[in-house]
Scaffold this motif. Structure first.
Motif, short mmCIF file in Angstrom:
data_model
loop_
_atom_site.label_atom_id
_atom_site.label_comp_id
_atom_site.label_asym_id
_atom_site.label_seq_id
_atom_site.Cartn_x
_atom_site.Cartn_y
_atom_site.Cartn_z
N GLU A 127 -7.87 8.45 3.95
CA GLU A 127 -8.61 7.22 3.69
C GLU A 127 -8.79 7.00 2.19
O GLU A 127 -8.61 5.89 1.68
N TYR A 167 -7.04 3.89 -0.32
CA TYR A 167 -7.77 2.91 -1.13
C TYR A 167 -7.50 3.08 -2.63
O TYR A 167 -7.77 2.16 -3.41
N HIS A 205 -6.12 3.18 -6.31
CA HIS A 205 -5.14 2.49 -7.14
C HIS A 205 -4.80 3.30 -8.39
O HIS A 205 -3.95 2.88 -9.19
N LEU A 228 -13.85 6.18 -6.98
CA LEU A 228 -14.06 6.31 -5.54
C LEU A 228 -14.46 7.72 -5.15
O LEU A 228 -15.26 7.93 -4.23
N SER A 255 0.83 -1.20 0.00
CA SER A 255 0.00 0.00 0.00
C SER A 255 0.86 1.25 0.00
O SER A 255 0.59 2.20 -0.74
N GLY A 257 -10.52 2.94 -7.73
CA GLY A 257 -10.24 1.79 -6.90
C GLY A 257 -9.55 0.68 -7.66
O GLY A 257 -9.18 0.83 -8.84
#
Length: 372
Positions: free
Chosen positions: A65, A69, A71, A39, A7, A33
Motif C-alpha cells: 500500500e 502511493y 511518488h 508518507l 502507477s 507522496g
C-alpha cells in the motif's frame, strides 16, 4: 486503466532507482507522496535490501500500500543501527508520517500527570506532551494508574474537578466573601479539601501536592501510611469488608509506586558514555544521561578532541537536575526508545563507560586506536 498503468510505471521507476543507487548500509529512508509529503519513515541495517522488499510485497500488505502511493523514495546512510534508530525517531517526530505506527502512543502504557495549575490535580495521561506538567511512568495498565490516582487524591484530599472549576482559596482576597459549599460530592463528604470553597489556603494545598509528588518520586510513604491506618481502624470497628477493600487498594497503590521506582532506577542507570563502532570507521560517541542522548560526536582522534569531549561530558553531568521519576516532557519518548534499545540489546552495555573522565579518555583512545 490509464491510472493503473501510470502507477505501475511509477513503481518500476522507483524500483530501478533503488537498484541503481541504494547500498546495503545502515540508514533511514522516506517514502514521499505526490506533493512531496512524507508518507512513511523507516530504518534498516541494510537499506537496499529493505527498500527492494517493498516492491515484492503482496496486495493487501502494508508495504504494498505504501509503495503504491509513493511518488518518491529517498534515503540517507548512518554509521550504525543505533544511529539509524535515533534518526528514524527524530524524523517521525518532525514529519508525523501517516503510515508510521512505531513511536506513536502505546495504548497499554500511560502516565500519572501532576498538572501545572495554580491548584494542581493528578490525572492519568495516555502520552506525554510539552505542557509544563510533571509525568510519572510509564505505567502498564490504565485501570491500575486510575486506581492509584484516585487513592492518592482521596488520601491527600486533592481536587479532581474540571480544570475550569473556579477556585476560592481561603487566603484569596475578596472584598465581600460569601460562604459557599463545596462544588462536588467529594468536597461535601470530606474526601477533598475543597479549594473551590475556601477549604484551604494555597500553602496548605501545595503541602499536599508536595506529598503527592514525593510519594510518586519514592521519597515518602505517607499516603500508604494513611491508608494502612484507615485499614487498621476499620478492622478495630469490625468493618472487615471495608478493611479488605482498603487492603486491596493499599497493595495496588504500593504496586504502582514500586513500578515507578523500578522505572526510575532503570532510567537512572542509563547514564554513561556509549561508543558505537560504525560503518567504514565512522565510530560515534553518545553522551547519555537518564536515558536521554544529550550529545553525540565522532570518536575523538586527537588529544585535543578528547579534551573537548571530556569538557562536554563534564558540563552535561555537572549540570544540576532534580532526582525524580517524573519524565520531562521533551525527553520522555526518547528515554523510552533508548531504554528499549538496551533492553533488547543488553550486550551493548559492554560498550558503555561510566562518567569517570579518566576512564572516558582511556576508552576513547582505545576506540580511536582500533578505528585506525
Amino acid at each position: 486503466m490509464r491510472s493503473s498503468v501510470m502507477s505501475a510505471s511509477r513503481v518500476e521507476q522507483l524500483r530501478a532507482e533503488v537498484r541503481a543507487r541504494a547500498e546495503n548500509r545502515p540508514g533511514v529512508y522516506r517514502m514521499r507522496g505526490p506533493s512531496g509529503e512524507v508518507l512513511y519513515v523507516g530504518k534498516s541495517v541494510r537499506v537496499r535490501t529493505r527498500l527492494l522488499s517493498y516492491f515484492r510485497a503482496q496486495r493487501g500488505e502494508k508495504a504494498a500500500e505504501i509503495i503504491g502511493y509513493a511518488h518518491g523514495v529517498e534515503w540517507e546512510y548512518t554509521p550504525s543501527e543505533f544511529a539509524a534508530l535515533l534518526q528514524e525517531f527524530r524524523h517521525i517526530k518532525r514529519w508525523r508520517p501517516p503510515y508510521n505506527v512505531e513511536h506513536k502512543r502505546d495504548n497499554s502504557l500511560c502516565f500519572i500527570k501532576l498538572t501545572r495549575e495554580p491548584v494542581p490535580r493528578l490525572l492519568v495521561a495516555s502520552h506525554v506532551i510539552h505542557d509544563g506538567a510533571e509525568y510519572f511512568g510509564p505505567i502498564r495498565g490504565r485501570h491500575r494508574a486510575s486506581e492509584a490516582v484516585r487513592a492518592v487524591s482521596d488520601l491527600l484530599e486533592l481536587r479532581d474537578c474540571a480544570s475550569d472549576t473556579p477556585m476560592r482559596l481561603a487566603d484569596q482576597f475578596e472584598l465581600f466573601r460569601v460562604q459557599e459549599d463545596p462544588r462536588c460530592m467529594r468536597g461535601q463528604t470530606g474526601r477533598c479539601i475543597a479549594p473551590c470553597a475556601g477549604g484551604s489556603t494555597r500553602a496548605e494545598y501545595q503541602t499536599r501536592v508536595s506529598l503527592a509528588r514525593d510519594f510518586l518520586n519514592g521519597l515518602t510513604d505517607q499516603p500508604l501510611v494513611l491508608l494502612r491506618e484507615r485499614m487498621a481502624l476499620a478492622s478495630r470497628r469490625l468493618q472487615f469488608e471495608y478493611a479488605a477493600e482498603l487492603r486491596d487498594r493499599s497493595e495496588s497503590l504500593e504496586g504502582v509506586r514500586d513500578e515507578l521506582l523500578r522505572v526510575g532506577q532503570f532510567v537512572e542507570r542509563l547514564s554513561f558514555v556509549y561508543t558505537v563502532p560504525g560503518e567504514a570507521g565512522e565510530d560515534r560517541v553518545y553522551v547519555i544521561r537518564r536515558g536521554s542522548v544529550r550529545a553525540e560526536s565522532a570518536v575523538p582522534g586527537s588529544p585535543e578532541a578528547r579534551r573537548v569531549l571530556e569538557e562536554q561530558v563534564r558540563e552535561i553531568f555537572e549540570r544540576p537536575e532534580p532526582r525524580m521519576i517524573g519524565l520531562r516532557a521533551h525527553e520522555a519518548q526518547e528515554v523510552l526508545l533508548v531504554a528499549k534499545w538496551f533492553r533488547l540489546h543488553p550486550e551493548e552495555l559492554e560498550r558503555t563507560v561510566p562518567v569517570m573522565l579518566d576512564a572516558l579518555v582511556e576508552a576513547s583512545g582505545e576506540e580511536t586506536g582500533r578505528a585506525g
